[in-house]
Structure formats: C-alpha cells, structure tokens
Design a protein around this motif. Structure first.
Motif, PDB file in Angstrom:
ATOM      1  N   HIS A   1      -4.869  -5.899   3.946  1.00  0.00           N
ATOM      2  CA  HIS A   1      -3.984  -7.064   3.999  1.00  0.00           C
ATOM      3  C   HIS A   1      -2.525  -6.639   4.198  1.00  0.00           C
ATOM      4  O   HIS A   1      -1.743  -7.353   4.835  1.00  0.00           O
ATOM      5  N   PHE A   2      -2.161  -5.496   3.624  1.00  0.00           N
ATOM      6  CA  PHE A   2      -0.778  -5.009   3.733  1.00  0.00           C
ATOM      7  C   PHE A   2      -0.805  -3.593   4.321  1.00  0.00           C
ATOM      8  O   PHE A   2      -0.492  -2.616   3.621  1.00  0.00           O
ATOM      9  N   PRO A   3      -1.172  -3.467   5.594  1.00  0.00           N
ATOM     10  CA  PRO A   3      -1.436  -2.137   6.162  1.00  0.00           C
ATOM     11  C   PRO A   3      -0.195  -1.246   6.249  1.00  0.00           C
ATOM     12  O   PRO A   3      -0.295  -0.030   6.074  1.00  0.00           O
ATOM     13  N   TYR A   4       0.946  -1.844   6.491  1.00  0.00           N
ATOM     14  CA  TYR A   4       2.163  -1.026   6.656  1.00  0.00           C
ATOM     15  C   TYR A   4       2.592  -0.430   5.310  1.00  0.00           C
ATOM     16  O   TYR A   4       2.935   0.747   5.225  1.00  0.00           O
ATOM     17  N   ALA A   5       2.560  -1.262   4.275  1.00  0.00           N
ATOM     18  CA  ALA A   5       2.937  -0.778   2.942  1.00  0.00           C
ATOM     19  C   ALA A   5       1.912   0.215   2.417  1.00  0.00           C
ATOM     20  O   ALA A   5       2.259   1.217   1.791  1.00  0.00           O
ATOM     21  N   ALA A   6       0.630  -0.057   2.701  1.00  0.00           N
ATOM     22  CA  ALA A   6      -0.425   0.837   2.224  1.00  0.00           C
ATOM     23  C   ALA A   6      -0.284   2.216   2.840  1.00  0.00           C
ATOM     24  O   ALA A   6      -0.454   3.237   2.177  1.00  0.00           O
TER      25      ALA A   6
ATOM     26  N   VAL B   1      -1.532   1.752  -1.998  1.00  0.00           N
ATOM     27  CA  VAL B   1      -1.682   0.522  -2.781  1.00  0.00           C
ATOM     28  C   VAL B   1      -1.542   0.794  -4.276  1.00  0.00           C
ATOM     29  O   VAL B   1      -0.824   0.096  -4.991  1.00  0.00           O
TER      30      VAL B   1
ATOM     31  N   SER C   1      -7.005 -11.972   7.299  1.00  0.00           N
ATOM     32  CA  SER C   1      -7.146 -10.518   7.363  1.00  0.00           C
ATOM     33  C   SER C   1      -6.009  -9.867   8.137  1.00  0.00           C
ATOM     34  O   SER C   1      -5.573  -8.767   7.824  1.00  0.00           O
TER      35      SER C   1
ATOM     36  N   LEU D   1       3.892  -5.660  -2.707  1.00  0.00           N
ATOM     37  CA  LEU D   1       3.254  -5.141  -1.487  1.00  0.00           C
ATOM     38  C   LEU D   1       3.657  -5.953  -0.260  1.00  0.00           C
ATOM     39  O   LEU D   1       3.879  -5.396   0.817  1.00  0.00           O
TER      40      LEU D   1
ATOM     41  N   LEU E   1       7.192  -4.897   0.624  1.00  0.00           N
ATOM     42  CA  LEU E   1       7.175  -3.522   1.159  1.00  0.00           C
ATOM     43  C   LEU E   1       6.538  -3.491   2.551  1.00  0.00           C
ATOM     44  O   LEU E   1       6.956  -2.730   3.430  1.00  0.00           O
ATOM     45  N   ASP E   2       5.510  -4.317   2.732  1.00  0.00           N
ATOM     46  CA  ASP E   2       4.810  -4.364   4.015  1.00  0.00           C
ATOM     47  C   ASP E   2       5.736  -4.870   5.119  1.00  0.00           C
ATOM     48  O   ASP E   2       5.791  -4.293   6.211  1.00  0.00           O
TER      49      ASP E   2
ATOM     50  N   ALA F   1       8.330  -2.099   5.873  1.00  0.00           N
ATOM     51  CA  ALA F   1       7.774  -0.988   6.668  1.00  0.00           C
ATOM     52  C   ALA F   1       7.438  -1.447   8.088  1.00  0.00           C
ATOM     53  O   ALA F   1       7.580  -0.691   9.050  1.00  0.00           O
TER      54      ALA F   1
END
Lengths: 163, 284
Positions: A133-138, A143, B71, B134, B137-138, B141
């Motif tokens: 769901h949050f690929p950039y932050a992950a 996570v 998603s 998150l 941050l997402d 980034a």
C-alpha cells in the motif's frame, strides 16, 4: 467494551451483563464465544458502513485472548483463539499488541511448527499489505521501522513535547 | 533532495509568502523545486502562486485516497500543479528550474473541508498502527523519486500539532523557524527549537539544521526581547539572526505575487538561508 449505543449493542448487552456478573474475570467458553461473535459482527458492520472500527477489533482481540487462556494451543479452539487475537489486534491498528501476543504464543511449550509458521504468516501478511500500500515508504524506511517510529511519536506527542 | 520546512510557532508572520519566494529564488538558480502546503487547517499557499484556474487534488485528497484499501497508490499528477516557471523568468536570459506546487487542496471550497474531516477520521497521523506516518513518508519518498527535485519546501502548520511535528521533525533536513519579537513567539519558538535539535530521527537521517528567521522586525527591541532572541541565536550557534524587515515593499511583494520582482530583502534573506546555492542565476 460494551456501550449503550452503536451497532450491535442489543446483541451483546445480555452477554456483557453475564460477563460482568462474573466480576469481569475470565468467563466460561460459551459466554466468551458469544461475546467474540457479537464483537466480530459489530466490527464488520462498522467497517461495512465506512466507520472506523479499531475499538471494535480491539474488543474482539481482547475476548479472543481470554478464550486462548481457556484452551491450550494443542486444542483446535485454542489455536483459533490465538490466531484470532493476533489478527484482531492487527485490524485494530495495534501491531505492537499483535506482536506481543504472537511472541507470547510462540513461546508456549509444545507449540507445533505449523502453528508457529501460521502465526508468523499473519504478521508477515499484515506487514506486506502495508508495504504494498505504501511502496515508496516501505522501500526507503521499511514498514516495521516506520511503525516503531510511529509508536515513539505517539508516546512522546507532537515535537516530543509530551514525553 | 533537501527537505526544508518553514515553521512558525505563531501565525501571521509571513511564512507562506517566504515559502513562495524561496521557491522562486531556488528556481531562478536553476533548481528543481517542489512546494507542498501542509497547513491543512488554514491553507493558502496556492494564493501566493496566483493559481488562477480551478483545481482539484492536493495533499489532503492524495492522503485520503491512500487511506482506503485500494492496492495502487493514487496518480501523483492529479494532485500536483506544474507551475509555469517562464513567468518567473520573464524577460531574463537565464534558465529557471521547474516548480511543482502540491497545494493542501482547493480551499476554501466546501469539498476541501469535507475531505479534511474524512482524512482526520480515516488516517490519524498519530495512529500507532503507523498508517498515518507511512502515508506521509510514502508521499515524501514518491515526490523525490518521481519529480527528482533538488528541494522540497513545506509550508508547515503553525503551533504544536501532530502534522506540523511530522513535517518538521520527521521529513525535514532543515527547518526555517520564523519568530517575531514578542514574548509568546520567542518562548514558544525556543521550546520548539530545543525539540527540533533533540528530535529522534528515522534511520539514515542526520540532525535537523535549524535556521531562525526574525520576522516583523522594527529597529529596536525591549531588553527582555533582546535577551530571548540572544538565547535563540546561541541555541542555533549563529552569530546573528537572519532578519525579515517590516517593510512596505515586502508587503507589496505579496500583491505582486509570482509575477513581481523578488524584493531585495527576500533575496538577501534567502541567500543566507541557502548559502551553498551560489548567486549566479541559472547556475546548477
């Protein structure tokens, strides 16, 4: 736990009174199963209506945890309750509690490999869902690291001034 | 990408205008700049850039879109405005860098406030699950990865709030902290600077550089004001505080907006805030 208003209150009121009549201590399995069922129904109804259901899932997790106290993990009901407690803690937005419960259950004597793998899978799936769901932050921070940092922020308040 | 938040403990200090002028200044030096409005409760950065056409999207609706179970992350270009930087350069013979604006949203339209309320319900920034953090941050980034800016400038929320704290203590490399010569501003700012200097940081991020800017400055201060300002100066290990004078020309720069010449007071101030960026226009 039970409140006088909100979805499903009529379902669980009598059960809640029964639970309270036991002094808030661990009740019998039948009562706890009914409380869990009512709490799950309430949480799902809240979610279906787009209402934040974190507290309802926290209640589910609490009842499941108490059920887990009644049955060893060698018993199918015990395994279901343990998995349910961890899953519901995750749904309540409390990964710290979910991990603490999982650690406790994984440390129990006689825990089967399958059960251990299943519990770890529940935690890993939740982490992976957030990573998707949050690929950039992950990718940048991870996570788990971000969740740990979020807990620190929550504890210490804005600018850390409530610490 | 260097992330620079502009923060003030009290409002009405000219923070958003300074953010807008900083974007112009850095773009005129050839930098790629993203500007984001994190002042959700009182957004107005889009006014400073004279965004004339109706727009939708922005930080609030982007974050709201990430709060559901979809998603795929929402499309970034639906929430970011690519500003016409040719308007900055005017007739000048230098190349400006691109500037993207991510407004908080189309405030004060009613749909913006509805989105903001929904965001508060569905994605609390202090949520221990980490989803709120998150999400922020997402976005941070993603802006870096997709737009590849040299600078991300954030107009941060005034006061002590979770969102202001996230912008300043978590996202930022540098925090420009605006203070006015009043006791409440000085004492509140002092506490915030101490917090910024001792803030816990995510792995890989160094300590926050704090740049105090003294705004709405007259010629003389009361002794107690001077003492407070000296304290801030010492905390930040700087020889003198950068000053933004209370000047009619400075106020007029707001009316001129994006099109006007950058006032000298701002140019001097921004050269002090961004000392390593040189002074030759168009140099990268």
């Amino acid at each position: 736990m039970w409140t006088s208003d909100g979805l499903g209150s009529s379902v669980s009121r009598s059960l809640w009174l029964r639970y309270n009549s036991l002094g808030g201590n661990v009740a019998d399995a039948d009562t706890l199963n009914m409380l869990v069922t009512g709490a799950i129904w309430r949480a799902e109804q809240l979610q279906a209506q787009g209402i934040r259901a974190n507290e309802a899932w926290a209640e589910v997790s609490s009842w499941e945890e108490q059920l887990a106290c009644l049955f060893p993990q060698t018993d199918p009901e015990g395994r279901i309750a343990r998995r349910g407690a961890v899953r519901a803690a995750l749904k309540s937005g409390d990964p710290e509690r979910a991990e603490a419960l999982a650690d406790r259950y994984l440390a129990e004597k006689g825990t089967s490999k399958e059960f251990k793998a299943g519990l770890r899978e529940i935690l890993d799936d939740a982490t992976q869902a957030l990573a998707n769901h949050f690929p950039y932050a992950a990718k940048r921070y991870g996570v788990r690291a971000a969740q740990g940092f979020a807990r620190q922020i929550k504890t210490s308040g804005a600018f850390g001034l409530a610490a | 990408m260097e992330t620079v938040s502009f923060y003030s403990y009290k409002g009405g200090v000219g923070r958003s205008l300074l953010v807008a002028h900083a974007a112009r200044f850095l773009a005129m030096l050839g930098n790629r700049v993203v500007v984001a409005d994190f002042d959700f409760e009182a957004p107005g950065l889009h006014y400073k850039f004279r965004v004339a056409a109706p727009f939708s999207g922005g930080v609030v609706s982007y974050l709201l879109a990430t709060s559901d179970d979809a998603s795929a992350p929402p499309a970034l270009n639906a929430h970011v405005l690519d500003l016409d930087t040719a308007r900055i350069a005017g007739e000048a013979e230098f190349e400006t860098g691109p500037v993207w604006l991510m407004p908080a949203g189309p405030a004060p339209k009613p749909e913006y406030w509805a989105d903001l309320q929904a965001l508060g319900d569905r994605l609390p920034f202090g949520d221990p699950s980490g989803r709120g953090l998150l999400a922020v941050l997402d976005l941070h980034a993603r802006l870096e990865q997709e737009l590849e800016p040299d600078y991300l400038l954030i107009d941060a929320r005034t006061g002590i709030t979770e969102l202001g704290s996230l912008a300043a203590t978590v996202l930022s490399d540098t925090v420009v902290t605006m203070v006015t010569p009043t006791l409440e501003s000085i004492e509140g700012t002092t506490v915030v600077i101490q917090a910024l200097q001792s803030a816990k940081r995510l792995e890989g991020k160094g300590p926050i550089r704090v740049v105090p800017v003294l705004a709405r400055v007259g010629k003389k201060f009361d002794p107690w004001v001077q003492t407070g300002l000296d304290g801030i100066r010492e905390m930040c290990s700087t020889e003198r505080l950068i000053r933004l004078p209370h000047d009619p020309k400075v106020l007029n720069s707001e009316l001129m907006g994006w099109m006007g010449a950058l006032p000298l007071a701002y140019t001097q101030l921004l050269q002090e805030i961004f000392p390593s960026r040189g002074t030759q226009m168009g140099q990268r």
